[in-house]
Design a protein around this motif. Structure first.
Motif, PDB file in Angstrom:
ATOM      1  N   PRO A 289     -93.726 -50.760  85.509  1.00 18.23           N
ATOM      2  CA  PRO A 289     -93.977 -49.554  86.314  1.00 18.23           C
ATOM      3  C   PRO A 289     -93.379 -49.565  87.710  1.00 18.23           C
ATOM      4  O   PRO A 289     -93.418 -48.540  88.402  1.00 18.23           O
ATOM      5  CB  PRO A 289     -95.514 -49.512  86.379  1.00 18.23           C
ATOM      6  CG  PRO A 289     -95.975 -50.282  85.190  1.00 18.23           C
ATOM      7  CD  PRO A 289     -94.972 -51.377  85.037  1.00 18.23           C
ATOM      8  N   PHE A 290     -92.842 -50.706  88.170  1.00 15.77           N
ATOM      9  CA  PHE A 290     -92.236 -50.718  89.501  1.00 15.77           C
ATOM     10  C   PHE A 290     -91.004 -49.809  89.569  1.00 15.77           C
ATOM     11  O   PHE A 290     -90.523 -49.491  90.658  1.00 15.77           O
ATOM     12  CB  PHE A 290     -91.872 -52.149  89.910  1.00 15.77           C
ATOM     13  CG  PHE A 290     -93.078 -52.974  90.273  1.00 15.77           C
ATOM     14  CD1 PHE A 290     -93.610 -52.912  91.546  1.00 15.77           C
ATOM     15  CD2 PHE A 290     -93.698 -53.778  89.326  1.00 15.77           C
ATOM     16  CE1 PHE A 290     -94.736 -53.650  91.876  1.00 15.77           C
ATOM     17  CE2 PHE A 290     -94.817 -54.523  89.647  1.00 15.77           C
ATOM     18  CZ  PHE A 290     -95.351 -54.456  90.931  1.00 15.77           C
ATOM     19  N   LEU A 291     -90.527 -49.382  88.413  1.00 12.98           N
ATOM     20  CA  LEU A 291     -89.426 -48.424  88.394  1.00 12.98           C
ATOM     21  C   LEU A 291     -89.821 -47.112  89.077  1.00 12.98           C
ATOM     22  O   LEU A 291     -88.971 -46.373  89.579  1.00 12.98           O
ATOM     23  CB  LEU A 291     -89.000 -48.159  86.948  1.00 12.98           C
ATOM     24  CG  LEU A 291     -87.690 -47.401  86.719  1.00 12.98           C
ATOM     25  CD1 LEU A 291     -86.526 -48.160  87.327  1.00 12.98           C
ATOM     26  CD2 LEU A 291     -87.474 -47.195  85.226  1.00 12.98           C
ATOM     27  N   ALA A 292     -91.123 -46.846  89.122  1.00 16.99           N
ATOM     28  CA  ALA A 292     -91.593 -45.618  89.761  1.00 16.99           C
ATOM     29  C   ALA A 292     -91.233 -45.578  91.243  1.00 16.99           C
ATOM     30  O   ALA A 292     -91.060 -44.485  91.815  1.00 16.99           O
ATOM     31  CB  ALA A 292     -93.112 -45.486  89.593  1.00 16.99           C
ATOM     32  N   GLU A 293     -91.098 -46.738  91.882  1.00 14.59           N
ATOM     33  CA  GLU A 293     -90.765 -46.738  93.313  1.00 14.59           C
ATOM     34  C   GLU A 293     -89.341 -46.250  93.538  1.00 14.59           C
ATOM     35  O   GLU A 293     -89.052 -45.620  94.563  1.00 14.59           O
ATOM     36  CB  GLU A 293     -90.960 -48.127  93.906  1.00 14.59           C
ATOM     37  CG  GLU A 293     -90.843 -48.116  95.424  1.00 14.59           C
ATOM     38  CD  GLU A 293     -91.288 -49.406  96.085  1.00 14.59           C
ATOM     39  OE1 GLU A 293     -91.509 -49.393  97.307  1.00 14.59           O
ATOM     40  OE2 GLU A 293     -91.414 -50.435  95.385  1.00 14.59           O
ATOM     41  N   ARG A 294     -88.444 -46.521  92.604  1.00 18.39           N
ATOM     42  CA  ARG A 294     -87.088 -45.981  92.740  1.00 18.39           C
ATOM     43  C   ARG A 294     -87.122 -44.450  92.586  1.00 18.39           C
ATOM     44  O   ARG A 294     -86.427 -43.734  93.317  1.00 18.39           O
ATOM     45  CB  ARG A 294     -86.155 -46.610  91.704  1.00 18.39           C
ATOM     46  CG  ARG A 294     -85.816 -48.051  92.018  1.00 18.39           C
ATOM     47  CD  ARG A 294     -84.773 -48.624  91.093  1.00 18.39           C
ATOM     48  NE  ARG A 294     -84.589 -50.031  91.383  1.00 18.39           N
ATOM     49  CZ  ARG A 294     -83.647 -50.535  92.177  1.00 18.39           C
ATOM     50  NH1 ARG A 294     -82.781 -49.715  92.747  1.00 18.39           N
ATOM     51  NH2 ARG A 294     -83.562 -51.821  92.394  1.00 18.39           N
ATOM     52  N   TRP A 295     -87.922 -43.982  91.638  1.00 17.53           N
ATOM     53  CA  TRP A 295     -88.036 -42.529  91.475  1.00 17.53           C
ATOM     54  C   TRP A 295     -88.596 -41.897  92.752  1.00 17.53           C
ATOM     55  O   TRP A 295     -88.129 -40.854  93.201  1.00 17.53           O
ATOM     56  CB  TRP A 295     -88.919 -42.205  90.275  1.00 17.53           C
ATOM     57  CG  TRP A 295     -89.167 -40.735  90.100  1.00 17.53           C
ATOM     58  CD1 TRP A 295     -90.277 -40.033  90.432  1.00 17.53           C
ATOM     59  CD2 TRP A 295     -88.245 -39.773  89.573  1.00 17.53           C
ATOM     60  NE1 TRP A 295     -90.133 -38.700  90.153  1.00 17.53           N
ATOM     61  CE2 TRP A 295     -88.880 -38.511  89.610  1.00 17.53           C
ATOM     62  CE3 TRP A 295     -86.957 -39.852  89.058  1.00 17.53           C
ATOM     63  CZ2 TRP A 295     -88.277 -37.352  89.183  1.00 17.53           C
ATOM     64  CZ3 TRP A 295     -86.343 -38.684  88.612  1.00 17.53           C
ATOM     65  CH2 TRP A 295     -87.002 -37.454  88.676  1.00 17.53           C
ATOM     66  N   ALA A 296     -89.584 -42.562  93.349  1.00 17.39           N
ATOM     67  CA  ALA A 296     -90.156 -42.029  94.589  1.00 17.39           C
ATOM     68  C   ALA A 296     -89.129 -42.014  95.716  1.00 17.39           C
ATOM     69  O   ALA A 296     -89.143 -41.131  96.574  1.00 17.39           O
ATOM     70  CB  ALA A 296     -91.371 -42.865  94.996  1.00 17.39           C
ATOM     71  N   GLY A 297     -88.213 -42.995  95.709  1.00 19.08           N
ATOM     72  CA  GLY A 297     -87.253 -43.110  96.796  1.00 19.08           C
ATOM     73  C   GLY A 297     -86.119 -42.104  96.732  1.00 19.08           C
ATOM     74  O   GLY A 297     -85.705 -41.556  97.765  1.00 19.08           O
ATOM     75  N   PHE A 298     -85.581 -41.858  95.518  1.00 19.65           N
ATOM     76  CA  PHE A 298     -84.422 -40.963  95.448  1.00 19.65           C
ATOM     77  C   PHE A 298     -84.378 -40.117  94.185  1.00 19.65           C
ATOM     78  O   PHE A 298     -83.352 -39.517  93.866  1.00 19.65           O
ATOM     79  CB  PHE A 298     -83.117 -41.768  95.581  1.00 19.65           C
ATOM     80  CG  PHE A 298     -82.925 -42.855  94.554  1.00 19.65           C
ATOM     81  CD1 PHE A 298     -82.348 -42.595  93.321  1.00 19.65           C
ATOM     82  CD2 PHE A 298     -83.319 -44.154  94.819  1.00 19.65           C
ATOM     83  CE1 PHE A 298     -82.155 -43.583  92.382  1.00 19.65           C
ATOM     84  CE2 PHE A 298     -83.132 -45.170  93.876  1.00 19.65           C
ATOM     85  CZ  PHE A 298     -82.551 -44.877  92.659  1.00 19.65           C
ATOM     86  N   GLY A 299     -85.516 -39.995  93.491  1.00 19.56           N
ATOM     87  CA  GLY A 299     -85.544 -39.184  92.285  1.00 19.56           C
ATOM     88  C   GLY A 299     -85.156 -37.737  92.526  1.00 19.56           C
ATOM     89  O   GLY A 299     -84.563 -37.080  91.654  1.00 19.56           O
ATOM     90  N   HIS A 300     -85.454 -37.245  93.723  1.00 19.54           N
ATOM     91  CA  HIS A 300     -85.133 -35.843  94.022  1.00 19.54           C
ATOM     92  C   HIS A 300     -83.633 -35.590  94.072  1.00 19.54           C
ATOM     93  O   HIS A 300     -83.192 -34.437  94.032  1.00 19.54           O
ATOM     94  CB  HIS A 300     -85.769 -35.445  95.359  1.00 19.54           C
ATOM     95  CG  HIS A 300     -85.248 -36.236  96.530  1.00 19.54           C
ATOM     96  ND1 HIS A 300     -85.570 -37.560  96.738  1.00 19.54           N
ATOM     97  CD2 HIS A 300     -84.417 -35.890  97.557  1.00 19.54           C
ATOM     98  CE1 HIS A 300     -84.974 -37.997  97.825  1.00 19.54           C
ATOM     99  NE2 HIS A 300     -84.262 -36.994  98.350  1.00 19.54           N
ATOM    100  N   LEU A 301     -82.827 -36.662  94.141  1.00 16.20           N
ATOM    101  CA  LEU A 301     -81.378 -36.501  94.187  1.00 16.20           C
ATOM    102  C   LEU A 301     -80.730 -36.547  92.804  1.00 16.20           C
ATOM    103  O   LEU A 301     -79.510 -36.420  92.695  1.00 16.20           O
ATOM    104  CB  LEU A 301     -80.762 -37.596  95.071  1.00 16.20           C
ATOM    105  CG  LEU A 301     -81.189 -37.598  96.540  1.00 16.20           C
ATOM    106  CD1 LEU A 301     -80.624 -38.817  97.258  1.00 16.20           C
ATOM    107  CD2 LEU A 301     -80.727 -36.312  97.230  1.00 16.20           C
ATOM    108  N   LEU A 302     -81.539 -36.719  91.760  1.00 13.18           N
ATOM    109  CA  LEU A 302     -80.996 -36.865  90.408  1.00 13.18           C
ATOM    110  C   LEU A 302     -80.915 -35.545  89.649  1.00 13.18           C
ATOM    111  O   LEU A 302     -80.469 -35.520  88.501  1.00 13.18           O
ATOM    112  CB  LEU A 302     -81.839 -37.870  89.618  1.00 13.18           C
ATOM    113  CG  LEU A 302     -81.876 -39.290  90.204  1.00 13.18           C
ATOM    114  CD1 LEU A 302     -82.719 -40.198  89.332  1.00 13.18           C
ATOM    115  CD2 LEU A 302     -80.479 -39.853  90.382  1.00 13.18           C
ATOM    116  N   ASP A 303     -81.342 -34.478  90.253  1.00 15.45           N
ATOM    117  CA  ASP A 303     -81.210 -33.138  89.650  1.00 15.45           C
ATOM    118  C   ASP A 303     -80.622 -32.193  90.695  1.00 15.45           C
ATOM    119  O   ASP A 303     -80.987 -32.258  91.877  1.00 15.45           O
ATOM    120  CB  ASP A 303     -82.581 -32.617  89.187  1.00 15.45           C
ATOM    121  CG  ASP A 303     -83.047 -33.301  87.908  1.00 15.45           C
ATOM    122  OD1 ASP A 303     -82.242 -33.383  86.962  1.00 15.45           O
ATOM    123  OD2 ASP A 303     -84.204 -33.754  87.874  1.00 15.45           O
ATOM    124  N   PRO A 304     -79.697 -31.314  90.260  1.00 18.32           N
ATOM    125  CA  PRO A 304     -79.207 -31.190  88.889  1.00 18.32           C
ATOM    126  C   PRO A 304     -78.199 -32.292  88.552  1.00 18.32           C
ATOM    127  O   PRO A 304     -77.576 -32.873  89.428  1.00 18.32           O
ATOM    128  CB  PRO A 304     -78.517 -29.818  88.896  1.00 18.32           C
ATOM    129  CG  PRO A 304     -78.035 -29.675  90.318  1.00 18.32           C
ATOM    130  CD  PRO A 304     -79.094 -30.324  91.163  1.00 18.32           C
TER     131      PRO A 304
END
Length: 568
Positions: A289-304
């Motif tokens: 689940p530590f992968l969630a920290e990467r999503w929190a850090g820059f997940g907003h830049l992966l769409d679109p």
């Protein structure tokens, strides 16, 4: 590194020459460059007596440099120049170093291969068929190809150490929080470290001295303690290697055997330890689940989605969106258990030497299996920040096929200085051992006063500092004494001890501290001269021989700590 050595590095790689070389170099190593005229202007303004006067350096493109965009290898971010420089960049500049430009990287610092960038894949400088390693790929190639002598990198899961190993460099990953991460685009905010890549330990160490600072505006920053923690020796003489077989490709396995033989010639004591708990912790970073920290850090830049995004990076990190909070807390609990399981490893050793990677893949192998190959590369690096350790990767003897090969030394948090001494010795840059200060004495302890044991606070309260770990000459035996209170052993010179001696710690105490300790030593114990395995004589705890008549001989355990564990 001596000031003269720093100036030699600057003269050999002057800012103007470095800038021209960077502009002429193949672009995959660099994303954006400072105009040469600006480099010359900045170099002219440097104070000549600054610690890093005139040393040109590259900057991984997830660190801000005022006037250039911070892309994290995402072209969609290429139109927004940074208003200010990252703290780490600014501190190097304040020490006289001159920024040349921004280097390529695995996108969003997610990868250990150096191929996950829309700006192009970086290759190993020794053979372009092989990967450079990542995510600090461009920084490594810029240094290894001779364009700059120094580059800033980052290392969350091995991103500085892997490309260092693949390109014959020194990669210093300090204790988390010693170097501010303000101005760094996050990968895993709680684990991110700003690191250095250089050809020598000395230059990397000089850069680190400029970088270390407690940043009141960085919530993850923390101060360096005035003295190393109680279990950290100021001189590292006992280095561990893994017990049992390792997951290494044949060429890497042969190079590892050569490195271990070299280590045995370098330090007095090489021991084997179980690293299974370390390897289990490593798997949590990308497989939990530590992968969630990467999503929190820059997940907003992966769409679109689009060609500006690396598909492998996007596919990996997007999984973090589905991870729930309960899973994260469960993983933190698992990590705490693994951290506790590894704590005992450091009780009797100073550092752990490991391979940096299990293999050195080709670019074709990465293209065929981008996730699997990358995952395996982090086997021996992923756990370091999770377990709050420091590390430095150093070049070892090349593989039989000529490819660079590197090992890493790992130690507890805040052991950075003695660890760099060890790394320097490995690289032939040994730092002289400082003499015992006036008004202080060395004291050898073999029992309850050792680090982490019941009476160790008596030493630390008296101003004691662990100087080094050692073993006695073969003439001694260790007995469990029949005394009230805290279990204690007695070290006795019997003349018939084991060839390997008995484990001791040598502490440095002020004279008044030794005096205070005398009042706390019960009979049959006292202070006398203890001979160590290298022939050195130091003051130490000894027992009267009469006390052994009703005592248990525990010499076969090798140390008092092991003897206690055997009856626990």
């Amino acid at each position: 590194m001596a000031p003269g050595d720093v100036l030699d590095a600057a003269q050999a790689h002057g800012p103007a020459a470095a800038s021209r070389a960077a502009h002429a170099a193949p672009r995959p190593a660099w994303i954006n460059l400072v105009p040469t005229a600006d480099v010359v202007r900045r170099a002219a303004a440097v104070e000549p007596d600054a610690p890093l006067a005139g040393v040109p350096f590259g900057i991984k493109d997830n660190l801000d440099l005022a006037g250039l965009p911070t892309t994290s290898a995402n072209p969609a971010l290429a139109d927004a120049p940074a208003a200010t420089s990252a703290v780490a960049v600014a501190r190097l500049a304040a020490a006289g170093a001159v920024a040349i430009g921004k280097t390529n990287m695995d996108q969003f610092a997610t990868g250990l291969v150096g191929t996950r960038s829309p700006y192009g894949a970086c290759a190993c400088v020794a053979d372009p068929a092989y990967v450079s390693g990542g995510s600090s790929s461009g920084s490594a190639v810029a240094v290894a190809s001779g364009v700059v002598p120094l580059a800033l990198a980052t290392d969350t899961a091995g991103s500085g150490r892997v490309p260092a190993a693949f390109n014959g460099l020194v990669g210093i990953k300090p204790t988390r929080g010693l170097v501010s991460t303000r101005g760094l685009a996050p990968a895993c905010r709680s684990l991110d470290c700003v690191t250095t890549l250089s050809r020598t330990v000395g230059l990397g160490r000089s850069a680190l001295a400029a970088l270390v600072w407690t940043d009141p505006e960085d919530p993850w920053s923390r101060p360096r303690p005035p003295h190393p923690p109680a279990g950290v020796a100021t001189t590292m003489r006992v280095v561990a290697v893994p017990a049992g077989p390792l997951d290494l490709d044949p060429a890497h396995a042969a190079a590892w055997d050569v490195a271990v033989a070299r280590l045995r010639r370098l330090v007095p004591h090489v021991v084997e330890v179980d690293i299974s708990a370390f390897l289990a912790a490593a798997k949590l970073l990308y497989e939990g689940p530590f992968l969630a920290e990467r999503w929190a850090g820059f997940g907003h830049l992966l769409d679109p989605d689009g060609p500006h995004l690396d598909p492998t990076v996007r596919g990996i990190v997007a999984r973090g969106a589905a991870i729930d909070g309960a899973s994260v807390f469960a993983a933190q609990d698992t990590l705490a258990g693994l951290r506790r399981a590894t704590d005992g490893t450091w009780a009797d050793i100073d550092a752990l030497m490991l391979p940096v990677t299990p293999n050195h893949p080709t670019r074709a192998e990465v293209a065929a299996d981008p996730v699997g190959v990358n995952r395996r590369l982090g086997t021996y690096t992923n756990f370091v920040n999770l377990l709050d350790l420091c590390a430095v990767a150093v070049p070892a003897d090349p593989r039989a096929d000529g490819l660079p090969y590197g090992v890493q030394f790992v130690a507890p948090a805040f052991a950075d200085d003695p660890l760099l001494d060890l790394a320097g010795a490995w690289c032939g840059e040994a730092t002289p051992v400082p003499p015992v200060p006036g008004g202080s004495s060395l004291l050898a302890v073999a029992g309850a006063h050792m680090s982490g044991l019941a009476l160790n606070p008596q030493l630390t309260a008296a101003g004691g500092v662990l100087r080094y770990r050692a073993r006695t000459a073969p003439a001694y035996r260790l007995f469990r004494l029949n005394v009230p209170g805290v279990a204690r052993p007695g070290l006795v010179r019997t003349g018939d001890g084991p060839a390997g001696g008995v484990a001791v710690e040598v502490w440095q105490l002020p004279h008044q501290g030794v005096g205070a300790l005398l009042d706390l030593i019960p009979a049959p114990l006292g202070l006398g001269r203890v001979e160590l395995d290298d022939g050195t004589l130091v003051t130490g705890f000894l027992a009267e021989e009469y006390a052994t008549r009703d005592a248990t001989d525990v010499t076969h355990h090798g140390s008092w700590r092991a003897a206690l564990a055997a009856v626990a």
